[in-house]
Design a protein around this motif. Structure first.
Motif, PDB file in Angstrom:
ATOM      1  N   THR A   6      -0.745  -0.192  17.897  1.00 14.92           N
ATOM      2  CA  THR A   6      -1.586  -1.129  17.022  1.00 14.92           C
ATOM      3  C   THR A   6      -2.044  -0.619  15.474  1.00 14.92           C
ATOM      4  O   THR A   6      -2.304  -1.430  14.722  1.00 14.92           O
ATOM      5  CB  THR A   6      -2.794  -1.548  17.822  1.00 14.92           C
ATOM      6  N   GLN A   7      -1.842   0.620  15.334  1.00 14.35           N
ATOM      7  CA  GLN A   7      -2.518   0.979  14.116  1.00 14.35           C
ATOM      8  C   GLN A   7      -1.934   2.337  13.947  1.00 14.35           C
ATOM      9  O   GLN A   7      -1.021   2.898  14.500  1.00 14.35           O
ATOM     10  CB  GLN A   7      -3.926   1.425  14.252  1.00 14.35           C
TER      11      GLN A   7
ATOM     12  N   PRO B 144      -5.088  -0.608  11.243  1.00 17.42           N
ATOM     13  CA  PRO B 144      -4.236  -1.467  11.878  1.00 17.42           C
ATOM     14  C   PRO B 144      -3.098  -2.221  11.547  1.00 17.42           C
ATOM     15  O   PRO B 144      -3.192  -2.584  10.177  1.00 17.42           O
ATOM     16  CB  PRO B 144      -5.385  -2.468  12.348  1.00 17.42           C
TER      17      PRO B 144
ATOM     18  N   ASN C   7      -1.778  -5.077  11.806  1.00 16.06           N
ATOM     19  CA  ASN C   7      -2.286  -6.359  11.451  1.00 16.06           C
ATOM     20  C   ASN C   7      -2.759  -6.557  10.287  1.00 16.06           C
ATOM     21  O   ASN C   7      -3.353  -7.723   9.788  1.00 16.06           O
ATOM     22  CB  ASN C   7      -2.801  -7.390  12.574  1.00 16.06           C
TER      23      ASN C   7
END
Length: 167
Positions: free
Chosen positions: A80-81, A98, A100
């Motif tokens: 995720t990161q 992250p 995203n």
């Protein structure tokens, strides 16, 4: 045209973020960048999960671009990161970013660029899209352009949003 229950836009965005994750994972495993590769990574500084110093946050309240090239340390990547140590004006900093929250990824050594429309706020979320840019048509970001007198061609942008069903 039918409704997109599969959400190809989200799948494509996740797949392209996977490219960044894979590249950074390989750099983390070897501890160095291969050849002349280096990266400009732009991310939202106020997004959930981003961890930067208060000094950097006040200097870059919305977004910032980091350069991963010669001086970085302790690069760690998970699903995720990523976490990285960088120096800003001779001050060591630890950043957690992250995937995203990334708005852009650029490797000028091979003219490869990905741009993501990540909303700055929840109100902008409804119009989020991803943009894919053909490698051969990418122009360098302003902060990375050499002063060599070469004329830069504008990049051709293809938006995946144009393939979505209009609602």
């Amino acid at each position: 045209m039918g409704q997109d229950h599969i959400r190809y836009d989200i799948l494509a965005q996740d797949a392209l973020r996977g490219v960044i994750r894979k590249v950074l994972s390989e750099v983390a495993a070897t501890g160095r960048l291969p050849g002349d590769h280096h990266f400009f990574i732009t991310f939202l500084t106020g997004a959930p999960g981003v961890r930067i110093s208060q000094h950097l946050k006040s200097k870059y309240p919305e977004q910032m671009t980091i350069v991963v090239q010669h001086q970085f340390w302790d690069l760690k990547v998970n699903e995720t990161q990523f976490e990285i140590g960088l120096s800003f004006s001779d001050t060591p900093e630890r950043l957690v970013v992250p995937f995203n929250t990334i708005r852009g990824f650029y490797d000028p050594s091979v003219n490869f660029e990905l741009e993501f429309e990540v909303p700055l706020s929840e109100e902008e979320d409804a119009g989020a899209e991803i943009t894919a840019i053909p490698i051969e048509s990418v122009a360098k970001p302003a902060e990375s352009q050499a002063d060599n007198g070469e004329e830069k061609k504008p990049a051709s942008v293809v938006s995946l949003d144009s393939f979505r069903k209009k609602q």
